[in-house]
Motif scaffolding. Sequence first.
Motif, PDB file in Angstrom:
ATOM      1  N   HIS A   4      13.455  -9.261  -4.967  1.00  0.00           N
ATOM      2  CA  HIS A   4      12.392  -9.970  -4.267  1.00  0.00           C
ATOM      3  C   HIS A   4      11.120  -9.143  -4.291  1.00  0.00           C
ATOM      4  N   ILE A   5       9.969  -9.840  -4.347  1.00  0.00           N
ATOM      5  CA  ILE A   5       8.678  -9.194  -4.563  1.00  0.00           C
ATOM      6  C   ILE A   5       7.927  -9.095  -3.247  1.00  0.00           C
ATOM      7  N   TYR A   6       7.311  -7.910  -3.002  1.00  0.00           N
ATOM      8  CA  TYR A   6       6.471  -7.652  -1.843  1.00  0.00           C
ATOM      9  C   TYR A   6       5.159  -7.054  -2.328  1.00  0.00           C
ATOM     10  N   CYS A   7       4.110  -7.296  -1.588  1.00  0.00           N
ATOM     11  CA  CYS A   7       2.886  -6.552  -1.849  1.00  0.00           C
ATOM     12  C   CYS A   7       3.056  -5.137  -1.306  1.00  0.00           C
ATOM     13  N   LEU A   8       2.159  -4.235  -1.729  1.00  0.00           N
ATOM     14  CA  LEU A   8       2.306  -2.837  -1.353  1.00  0.00           C
ATOM     15  C   LEU A   8       2.161  -2.640   0.156  1.00  0.00           C
ATOM     16  N   ASP A   9       1.240  -3.382   0.766  1.00  0.00           N
ATOM     17  CA  ASP A   9       1.042  -3.239   2.211  1.00  0.00           C
ATOM     18  C   ASP A   9       2.285  -3.656   2.987  1.00  0.00           C
ATOM     19  N   CYS A  10       2.815  -4.828   2.640  1.00  0.00           N
ATOM     20  CA  CYS A  10       4.001  -5.326   3.363  1.00  0.00           C
ATOM     21  C   CYS A  10       5.214  -4.447   3.099  1.00  0.00           C
ATOM     22  N   ALA A  11       5.363  -4.007   1.845  1.00  0.00           N
ATOM     23  CA  ALA A  11       6.513  -3.169   1.512  1.00  0.00           C
ATOM     24  C   ALA A  11       6.439  -1.837   2.244  1.00  0.00           C
ATOM     25  N   THR A  12       5.223  -1.241   2.268  1.00  0.00           N
ATOM     26  CA  THR A  12       5.078   0.053   2.946  1.00  0.00           C
ATOM     27  C   THR A  12       5.350  -0.078   4.438  1.00  0.00           C
ATOM     28  N   ASP A  19      16.377   1.592   9.519  1.00  0.00           N
ATOM     29  CA  ASP A  19      17.332   0.681   8.877  1.00  0.00           C
ATOM     30  C   ASP A  19      16.593  -0.443   8.145  1.00  0.00           C
ATOM     31  N   PRO A  20      15.812  -0.122   7.137  1.00  0.00           N
ATOM     32  CA  PRO A  20      15.045  -1.172   6.434  1.00  0.00           C
ATOM     33  C   PRO A  20      15.961  -2.078   5.623  1.00  0.00           C
ATOM     34  N   PHE A  21      15.558  -3.348   5.534  1.00  0.00           N
ATOM     35  CA  PHE A  21      16.313  -4.317   4.747  1.00  0.00           C
ATOM     36  C   PHE A  21      15.341  -5.372   4.248  1.00  0.00           C
ATOM     37  N   CYS A  22      15.770  -6.109   3.237  1.00  0.00           N
ATOM     38  CA  CYS A  22      14.929  -7.153   2.655  1.00  0.00           C
ATOM     39  C   CYS A  22      14.813  -8.308   3.637  1.00  0.00           C
ATOM     40  N   LEU A  31      11.897   2.302   0.160  1.00  0.00           N
ATOM     41  CA  LEU A  31      10.727   2.414  -0.713  1.00  0.00           C
ATOM     42  C   LEU A  31      11.050   3.157  -2.000  1.00  0.00           C
ATOM     43  N   GLU A  32      11.975   4.140  -1.921  1.00  0.00           N
ATOM     44  CA  GLU A  32      12.293   4.916  -3.114  1.00  0.00           C
ATOM     45  C   GLU A  32      12.950   4.069  -4.192  1.00  0.00           C
ATOM     46  N   ASN A  33      13.677   3.041  -3.791  1.00  0.00           N
ATOM     47  CA  ASN A  33      14.395   2.206  -4.760  1.00  0.00           C
ATOM     48  C   ASN A  33      13.549   1.053  -5.298  1.00  0.00           C
ATOM     49  N   MET A  34      12.344   0.879  -4.786  1.00  0.00           N
ATOM     50  CA  MET A  34      11.510  -0.234  -5.238  1.00  0.00           C
ATOM     51  C   MET A  34      10.813   0.111  -6.559  1.00  0.00           C
ATOM     52  N   ILE A  35      10.540  -0.921  -7.344  1.00  0.00           N
ATOM     53  CA  ILE A  35       9.845  -0.778  -8.635  1.00  0.00           C
ATOM     54  C   ILE A  35       8.458  -1.379  -8.494  1.00  0.00           C
ATOM     55  N   ARG A  36       7.448  -0.590  -8.816  1.00  0.00           N
ATOM     56  CA  ARG A  36       6.073  -1.061  -8.704  1.00  0.00           C
ATOM     57  C   ARG A  36       5.727  -1.928  -9.913  1.00  0.00           C
ATOM     58  N   LEU A  37       5.198  -3.128  -9.656  1.00  0.00           N
ATOM     59  CA  LEU A  37       4.807  -4.079 -10.698  1.00  0.00           C
ATOM     60  C   LEU A  37       3.292  -4.145 -10.796  1.00  0.00           C
ATOM     61  N   TYR A  38       2.752  -4.370 -12.045  1.00  0.00           N
ATOM     62  CA  TYR A  38       1.312  -4.473 -12.292  1.00  0.00           C
ATOM     63  C   TYR A  38       1.057  -5.801 -12.993  1.00  0.00           C
ATOM     64  N   THR A  39       0.160  -6.589 -12.478  1.00  0.00           N
ATOM     65  CA  THR A  39      -0.164  -7.900 -13.055  1.00  0.00           C
ATOM     66  C   THR A  39      -1.576  -7.871 -13.629  1.00  0.00           C
ATOM     67  N   ASP A  40      -1.850  -8.823 -14.545  1.00  0.00           N
ATOM     68  CA  ASP A  40      -3.191  -8.937 -15.124  1.00  0.00           C
ATOM     69  C   ASP A  40      -4.161  -9.460 -14.079  1.00  0.00           C
ATOM     70  N   THR A  41      -5.421  -8.994 -14.131  1.00  0.00           N
ATOM     71  CA  THR A  41      -6.446  -9.426 -13.185  1.00  0.00           C
ATOM     72  C   THR A  41      -7.584 -10.079 -13.927  1.00  0.00           C
ATOM     73  N   ASP A  42      -8.454 -10.704 -13.208  1.00  0.00           N
ATOM     74  CA  ASP A  42      -9.564 -11.433 -13.816  1.00  0.00           C
ATOM     75  C   ASP A  42     -10.598 -10.508 -14.436  1.00  0.00           C
ATOM     76  N   VAL A  64      -6.028  -0.017   1.458  1.00  0.00           N
ATOM     77  CA  VAL A  64      -5.229  -0.729   2.460  1.00  0.00           C
ATOM     78  C   VAL A  64      -3.820  -0.167   2.521  1.00  0.00           C
ATOM     79  N   SER A  65      -3.288   0.224   1.339  1.00  0.00           N
ATOM     80  CA  SER A  65      -1.948   0.808   1.311  1.00  0.00           C
ATOM     81  C   SER A  65      -1.918   2.123   2.062  1.00  0.00           C
ATOM     82  N   VAL A  66      -2.969   2.941   1.866  1.00  0.00           N
ATOM     83  CA  VAL A  66      -3.035   4.204   2.597  1.00  0.00           C
ATOM     84  C   VAL A  66      -3.075   3.950   4.097  1.00  0.00           C
TER      85      VAL A  66
END
Length: 267
Positions: A4-12, A19-22, A31-42, A64-66
């Motif tokens: 399942h996909i999360y934005c960086l803010d929500c995931a962080t 006890d984090p869970f999906c 967070l250590e087990n998550m894979i960061r995805l990069y999408t094309d932008t305008d 915002v992530s910081v």
Amino acid sequence: MCGHIYCLDCATFHFSQADPFCAVCRKPQTLENMIRLYTDTDDGFTRDDASAMGEDDQLSLSPVSVRSIERAGEDAAGAVKKAIAGRADMDEALVACNTFVNSVTPRERAHINEELLRDIAFQLTLVQRVLKDNEVQVTRLKEEVQTARAAETKARLRIDQQRRLLKRAEKEQVEAVKGLAAQQERYDILYQQCIVATEDATRTRVRAAKAVNEFEEMEQEMKEWRERAAKVTKKYYALKSELKQLKQAAQGQPHRSRARSDDLEVV
């Protein structure tokens, strides 16, 4: 990983909790087990461009992530402060703080406010002091519990002794009640005998009173008889004297011995 996909803010923010869970499938996740995805932008920024950038540059692209990471750290520090003040559970606060510390990578740590990290370290130091104080209190409480148990044992022994004394007293009370019942029965018999004796004494007093009255009447009669006897005796001696005078007048003055013999004859 669940996919399942999360934005960086929500995931962080979401996976920095205890006890984090999906949130979608409820599977455990970190967070250590998550894979960061990069999408094309305008604006033409692609994943290849992101790969060519350094890790610090990638993190700096999302302030915002910081801020989300810092907010999670502030929440962890606040939870520890509340736990120290007694308004929250200490174990949950420590789990939240440790989860935050373990989830922050070295490259992310460089972009986090140093005061926040020092505050968290200071709060952890306070927690260690509180834990030491709690250990001392726990030791003291254990000693008090042991003392209380010893006192409880003594109290139970005293209670058992009092129970035995109570049973003995109950037996003595039963025997005393039986003896009292026997005494009451004897008392009732004596009371009835006293009533009978009182009635007999009353009848005896009545008979004695009658006897006294009869005795007084007899005494009065005897007094009257004595008076009558005295009168008769007096009359007898008067008649005797008169008879003597008549004899003397008829025969003259007799000899003294003769007169005495006459007196005897008259008598």
